[in-house]
Design an enzyme around this catalytic site. Structure first.
Site, PDB file in Angstrom:
ATOM      1  N   THR A  16       0.830  -1.208   0.000  1.00 30.46           N
ATOM      2  CA  THR A  16       0.000   0.000   0.000  1.00 30.46           C
ATOM      3  C   THR A  16       0.860   1.252   0.000  1.00 30.46           C
ATOM      4  O   THR A  16       1.932   1.251   0.592  1.00 30.46           O
ATOM      5  CB  THR A  16      -0.820   0.007   1.316  1.00 30.46           C
TER       6      THR A  16
ATOM      7  N   GLY B 244      -3.615  -6.406   6.280  1.00 31.54           N
ATOM      8  CA  GLY B 244      -4.703  -5.568   6.767  1.00 31.54           C
ATOM      9  C   GLY B 244      -5.485  -6.185   7.906  1.00 31.54           C
ATOM     10  O   GLY B 244      -5.921  -5.490   8.818  1.00 31.54           O
TER      11      GLY B 244
ATOM     12  N   THR C 195       0.884  -0.282   6.663  1.00 34.77           N
ATOM     13  CA  THR C 195       0.977  -1.147   5.498  1.00 34.77           C
ATOM     14  C   THR C 195       1.198  -2.563   6.016  1.00 34.77           C
ATOM     15  O   THR C 195       1.581  -2.758   7.162  1.00 34.77           O
ATOM     16  CB  THR C 195       2.115  -0.708   4.553  1.00 34.77           C
ATOM     17  N   GLY C 196       0.929  -3.532   5.167  1.00 37.57           N
ATOM     18  CA  GLY C 196       1.092  -4.919   5.596  1.00 37.57           C
ATOM     19  C   GLY C 196      -0.247  -5.612   5.687  1.00 37.57           C
ATOM     20  O   GLY C 196      -1.246  -5.132   5.140  1.00 37.57           O
TER      21      GLY C 196
ATOM     22  N   ARG D 183     -12.978  -9.033  -0.519  1.00 37.66           N
ATOM     23  CA  ARG D 183     -12.126  -8.779   0.653  1.00 37.66           C
ATOM     24  C   ARG D 183     -11.712  -7.302   0.699  1.00 37.66           C
ATOM     25  O   ARG D 183     -11.296  -6.725  -0.292  1.00 37.66           O
ATOM     26  CB  ARG D 183     -10.876  -9.666   0.579  1.00 37.66           C
ATOM     27  N   VAL D 184     -11.834  -6.712   1.863  1.00 37.40           N
ATOM     28  CA  VAL D 184     -11.352  -5.349   2.092  1.00 37.40           C
ATOM     29  C   VAL D 184     -10.397  -5.401   3.272  1.00 37.40           C
ATOM     30  O   VAL D 184     -10.677  -6.049   4.276  1.00 37.40           O
ATOM     31  CB  VAL D 184     -12.540  -4.398   2.390  1.00 37.40           C
ATOM     32  N   GLY D 185      -9.266  -4.729   3.147  1.00 37.29           N
ATOM     33  CA  GLY D 185      -8.282  -4.737   4.226  1.00 37.29           C
ATOM     34  C   GLY D 185      -8.420  -3.512   5.126  1.00 37.29           C
ATOM     35  O   GLY D 185      -9.484  -2.898   5.238  1.00 37.29           O
ATOM     36  N   ASP D 186      -7.317  -3.146   5.727  1.00 30.45           N
ATOM     37  CA  ASP D 186      -7.308  -2.017   6.667  1.00 30.45           C
ATOM     38  C   ASP D 186      -7.265  -0.653   5.981  1.00 30.45           C
ATOM     39  O   ASP D 186      -7.654   0.366   6.558  1.00 30.45           O
ATOM     40  CB  ASP D 186      -6.066  -2.113   7.568  1.00 30.45           C
TER      41      ASP D 186
HETATM   42  N1  ASP Z   1      -2.757  -3.184   4.104  1.00 28.28           N
HETATM   43  C1  ASP Z   1      -3.081  -3.626   2.777  1.00 28.28           C
HETATM   44  C2  ASP Z   1      -4.214  -4.595   2.838  1.00 28.28           C
HETATM   45  O1  ASP Z   1      -4.209  -5.451   3.690  1.00 28.28           O
HETATM   46  C3  ASP Z   1      -1.929  -4.205   2.057  1.00 28.28           C
HETATM   47  C4  ASP Z   1      -0.570  -3.569   2.306  1.00 28.28           C
HETATM   48  O2  ASP Z   1      -0.457  -2.543   2.872  1.00 28.28           O
HETATM   49  O3  ASP Z   1       0.454  -4.084   1.934  1.00 28.28           O
HETATM   50  O4  ASP Z   1      -5.067  -4.537   2.002  1.00 28.28           O
END
Ligand code: ASP
Length: 330
Positions: A191, A245, A242-243, A219-222
């Protein structure tokens, strides 16, 4: 404390050219702040996740240098990354979900705690600007799916095919090899989260992503969730994630980083504290990566990740643009 020891100065010619093109194209001219606010730190700073943060920061920095607002800075900065088809995890050209459909999530927040968000948005190249329109033109904070798309089109955004030939080809081979199992590992998502402090002493943040490659449809992340992917309080500071979610949502990650700063932690210590909290509730961290960036209202900043490999781009008056490898837990 500012991170200073291990900073790597990295200027990218490609991103310079792109930033220049964007600013002279007429679509993204910085909007100057209309009114002066009371606070004045005189320390404009912008921080963005990963190496594509450099490309975003170049545009953001030119907005901040022209006395523009942090809100314009972060929006204009991350738009460049969304519009670059070579960045495979944000905007056009992104990895699709496991049905072969690119779906995008984004949110934005300003120093008045106004915020806007879109999730599961399809066929629109710049979700961050749609999120800003949600913030400014509707009484709501979040629009999703087809509703978000219809709203975007009503605001003049064009329908665009986001699936590049390359992403389509790779998805077709992924389907054969992965047997349709969605996976989220430390390589397939990056992200862009960006937080900035302007010369009026005001914070803003933006976060935009295609999420995890080959995720389940829907699917929806953070990243579009205020408090998880992004949070700020103009009396304290701003943080973004990031990472994975799912892990960030479980801990209300960015909100907790800001709360840790409110309780006296530096941005660096606050990021570390929440990464440790995430690790505590995830016994298996084999495929888990989470990273935070944070800035306080004085312009001090920090970043920290669970695993090695996370980097962030930063720019301020003192040292200009650089890419910094974040400290990590293990
Ligand atoms: N946080 C994002 C998600 O989970 C992905 C990312 O930041 O790498 O959708």
């Amino acid at each position: 404390m500012r991170i200073a020891d291990h900073e790597i100065i990295t200027m990218r010619r490609r991103s310079f050219i792109k930033a220049g093109t964007l600013l002279t194209s007429g679509i993204s001219l910085p909007v100057l702040a209309k009114k002066k606010d009371t606070k004045s730190t005189g320390r404009p700073t912008v921080i963005s996740t990963w190496d594509h943060g450099l490309m975003a920061n170049e545009v953001s920095w030119s907005v901040l240098q022209a006395q523009g607002t942090s809100l314009d800075a972060v929006e204009q900065g991350v738009r460049v990354v969304e519009s670059d088809p070579l960045v495979r995890t944000v905007g056009i050209g992104s990895y699709p979900d496991r049905e072969g459909i690119v779906t995008l999530d984004a949110c934005i927040m300003d120093y008045h705690s106004n915020c806007g968000s879109v999730a599961f948005l399809q066929d629109i190249e710049n979700p961050i600007s749609v999120a800003r329109k949600v913030m400014e033109e509707t009484p709501h904070v979040m629009l999703v799916g087809n509703g978000a798309k219809l709203f975007a089109m009503s605001q003049g955004f064009k329908e665009t095919n986001l699936l590049s030939e390359l992403s389509k080809k790779e998805w077709e081979s992924w389907k054969l090899a992965a047997k349709y199992q969605p996976i989220i590992n430390i390589e397939n998502h990056d992200t862009i989260s960006s937080i900035a402090l302007d010369s009026m002493g005001n914070l803003a943040g933006a976060c935009t992503t295609s999420g995890a490659a080959y995720k389940m449809h829907g699917r929806v992340g953070d990243s579009p969730i205020i408090g998880a992917g992004l949070f700020l309080d103009n009396e304290v500071g701003a943080a973004a994630a990031t990472g994975l979610g799912e892990a960030v949502i479980r801990t209300a990650g960015s909100a907790m980083v800001v709360e840790a700063m409110r309780n006296g932690k530096s941005p660096q210590q606050a990021c570390e504290e929440i990464v440790k909290r995430i690790m505590k509730i995830h016994p298996d961290t084999k495929d888990l990566q989470v990273g935070f960036i944070a800035i306080d209202i004085q312009g001090n900043y920090g970043a920290f990740s669970l695993k090695r490999g996370f980097s962030f781009a930063v720019c301020d008056d003192q040292k200009g643009h650089r890419l910094v490898p974040a400290d990590y837990l293990n």
